[in-house]
Motif scaffolding. Structure first.
Motif, PDB file in Angstrom:
ATOM      1  N   ASP A  35      92.060 -11.836   5.812  1.00  0.00           N
ATOM      2  CA  ASP A  35      91.986 -12.747   4.673  1.00  0.00           C
ATOM      3  C   ASP A  35      91.324 -12.061   3.482  1.00  0.00           C
ATOM      4  OD1 ASP A  35      93.113 -14.985   5.993  1.00  0.00           O
ATOM      5  OD2 ASP A  35      91.207 -15.351   6.989  1.00  0.00           O
ATOM      6  N   THR A  36      91.879 -12.296   2.300  1.00  0.00           N
ATOM      7  CA  THR A  36      91.311 -11.758   1.070  1.00  0.00           C
ATOM      8  C   THR A  36      90.814 -12.933   0.238  1.00  0.00           C
ATOM      9  OG1 THR A  36      92.893  -9.920   1.123  1.00  0.00           O
ATOM     10  CG2 THR A  36      91.733 -10.321  -0.954  1.00  0.00           C
ATOM     11  N   CYS A  37      89.505 -13.129   0.233  1.00  0.00           N
ATOM     12  CA  CYS A  37      88.912 -14.294  -0.419  1.00  0.00           C
ATOM     13  C   CYS A  37      87.762 -13.863  -1.325  1.00  0.00           C
ATOM     14  CB  CYS A  37      88.391 -15.285   0.621  1.00  0.00           C
ATOM     15  SG  CYS A  37      89.675 -16.035   1.647  1.00  0.00           S
ATOM     16  N   TYR A  38      87.639 -14.555  -2.456  1.00  0.00           N
ATOM     17  CA  TYR A  38      86.616 -14.269  -3.450  1.00  0.00           C
ATOM     18  C   TYR A  38      85.868 -15.553  -3.795  1.00  0.00           C
ATOM     19  CZ  TYR A  38      89.360  -9.991  -4.311  1.00  0.00           C
ATOM     20  OH  TYR A  38      90.037  -8.802  -4.179  1.00  0.00           O
ATOM     21  N   PHE A  39      84.608 -15.388  -4.228  1.00  0.00           N
ATOM     22  CA  PHE A  39      83.817 -16.544  -4.653  1.00  0.00           C
ATOM     23  C   PHE A  39      82.929 -16.136  -5.830  1.00  0.00           C
ATOM     24  CE2 PHE A  39      81.183 -14.236  -1.691  1.00  0.00           C
ATOM     25  CZ  PHE A  39      79.891 -14.345  -2.189  1.00  0.00           C
TER      26      PHE A  39
END
Length: 222
Positions: free
Chosen positions: A29-33
């Motif tokens: 998974d490629t997730c940013y915050f």
């Protein structure tokens, strides 16, 4: 809240050290915050807590003076994403909000994420599509101790075929707070079945801080 603290204007990617904090995510998974939300610490604990409290203000408060703080939070989150995202990626991507816990026919339906996304850039408008809707209303996850699994959420979701074309080149699934990752994973499952060859990313206003219970480069480096 620390004096002078402001809400973050740059994205951080979920890495292998953070994955255990979000049990349904995996290393594919490629997730940013943007910020880190700390549960059970209240409104004044941090700039991120303050924004999230206001952003999630329920729809039954809309006729009260405090409602303006929700509108401010929507604008603040949009501005932060506008500052953090690469303009070329904004041109290229399709942004898909995670649906709220209430069905569209429910008086408490809250399209805060869609509103926020459309404020990122109005001219030219970005590609925001409510591709996934929820069939029936449920309790909001942040108001319940029960966290549904991705498989349970998939049973509640349906894809709006009227919005499926043109086929996206890249999809960004957007939510306010990343907790277990179940909503992101459920949306990913639905979208990947419909668009098997399209890359999907996750984008969050905040992730739940550790210790609290319970391709394209998205980041503008200039």
């Amino acid at each position: 809240m620390t004096s002078g603290e402001t809400f973050p204007q740059r994205l951080t990617q979920i890495d292998e050290l953070m994955l255990p904090d979000h049990v349904y995510l995996n290393d594919e998974d490629t997730c940013y915050f943007l910020g880190e939300y700390t549960a059970r610490q209240g409104y004044g604990y941090s700039a991120t807590n303050q924004l999230i409290f206001n952003f999630k203000k329920p729809m039954d408060r809309r006729d009260r003076p405090e409602w303006r703080y929700k509108e401010i939070a929507i604008r603040q989150a949009a501005r932060a994403f506008r500052n953090a995202l690469n303009p070329a990626f904004i041109d290229y991507a399709t942004f898909v909000p995670v649906p709220p816990s209430k069905a569209k026919s429910d008086a408490e339906y809250d399209d805060r994420i869609t509103q926020m996304l459309r404020r990122i850039r109005r001219d030219p408008a970005i590609d925001v599509r409510e591709l996934i809707t929820q069939r029936v209303s449920t309790d909001a996850a942040h108001e319940s101790d029960y966290r549904p699994s991705p498989e349970e959420l998939v049973e509640l979701y349906e894809l709006d075929e009227a919005l499926a074309m043109p086929e996206p080149e890249a999809i960004v699934v957007v939510d306010d707070v990343l907790t277990t990752g179940s909503h992101y994973r459920a949306i990913l499952m639905v979208l990947s079945e419909r668009f098997p060859d399209v890359s999907v990313f996750g984008l969050f206003i905040a992730r739940r801080a550790p210790g609290a219970s319970d391709s394209w480069d998205l980041i503008d480096h200039d």
